[in-house]
Scaffold this motif. Structure first.
Motif, PDB file in Angstrom:
ATOM      1  N   GLN A  72       0.832  -1.203   0.000  1.00 35.14           N
ATOM      2  CA  GLN A  72       0.000   0.000   0.000  1.00 35.14           C
ATOM      3  C   GLN A  72       0.870   1.258   0.000  1.00 35.14           C
ATOM      4  N   THR A  73       1.941   1.265   0.772  1.00 34.43           N
ATOM      5  CA  THR A  73       2.848   2.406   0.816  1.00 34.43           C
ATOM      6  C   THR A  73       3.479   2.650  -0.548  1.00 34.43           C
ATOM      7  N   MET A  74       3.893   1.581  -1.211  1.00 33.70           N
ATOM      8  CA  MET A  74       4.510   1.720  -2.535  1.00 33.70           C
ATOM      9  C   MET A  74       3.500   2.213  -3.573  1.00 33.70           C
ATOM     10  N   GLU A  75       2.251   1.792  -3.453  1.00 30.92           N
ATOM     11  CA  GLU A  75       1.214   2.282  -4.367  1.00 30.92           C
ATOM     12  C   GLU A  75       0.976   3.775  -4.183  1.00 30.92           C
ATOM     13  N   ARG A  78       3.906   5.554  -5.764  1.00 27.72           N
ATOM     14  CA  ARG A  78       3.785   5.543  -7.224  1.00 27.72           C
ATOM     15  C   ARG A  78       2.784   6.609  -7.674  1.00 27.72           C
ATOM     16  N   ALA A  79       1.640   6.697  -7.004  1.00 27.82           N
ATOM     17  CA  ALA A  79       0.623   7.687  -7.368  1.00 27.82           C
ATOM     18  C   ALA A  79       1.146   9.100  -7.159  1.00 27.82           C
ATOM     19  N   THR A  80       1.882   9.327  -6.085  1.00 32.38           N
ATOM     20  CA  THR A  80       2.450  10.644  -5.805  1.00 32.38           C
ATOM     21  C   THR A  80       3.451  11.039  -6.879  1.00 32.38           C
ATOM     22  N   LYS A  85       4.943  14.173 -11.578  1.00 31.01           N
ATOM     23  CA  LYS A  85       5.465  14.179 -12.941  1.00 31.01           C
ATOM     24  C   LYS A  85       4.510  14.866 -13.901  1.00 31.01           C
ATOM     25  N   SER A  86       3.228  14.579 -13.773  1.00 25.39           N
ATOM     26  CA  SER A  86       2.247  15.215 -14.669  1.00 25.39           C
ATOM     27  C   SER A  86       2.107  16.706 -14.374  1.00 25.39           C
TER      28      SER A  86
END
Length: 92
Positions: A72-75, A78-80, A85-86
């Motif tokens: 969950q932390t890695m997800e 990744r979303a952050t 980036k966007s």
């Protein structure tokens, strides 16, 4: 050459060895090498084996909870990173 996942985590090999030794020492029916049925056990032996298996179950549940938390932390990371980036691309 890649290392097995357990080799990348400190202390994990010791824990896995502990569980292997505990599991192997239980002589559960169907796990003996001779293929013969296990001899009848006393109530005390059964109580000890039940307690041992419950300890292993607790250990496995703890590790499962930690694994889920790590995923969950890695997800979230990744979303952050994807959001940052966007945002950076839209500002450029």
């Amino acid at each position: 050459m890649l290392k097995p996942p357990a080799a990348n985590m400190p202390g994990m090999t010791d824990t896995l060895d502990f569980v292997k030794n505990l599991w192997g020492s239980m002589n559960l029916p169907g796990t003996n090498m001779s293929g013969m049925a296990a001899p009848p056990m006393s109530v005390e032996d059964l109580d000890k084996r039940i307690a041992d298996l419950k300890a292993v179950e607790s250990w496995l549940n703890l590790n499962l909870t930690m694994l889920r938390g790590t995923i969950q932390t890695m997800e979230v990371q990744r979303a952050t990173l994807s959001t940052l980036k966007s945002m950076g691309a839209s500002m450029a």
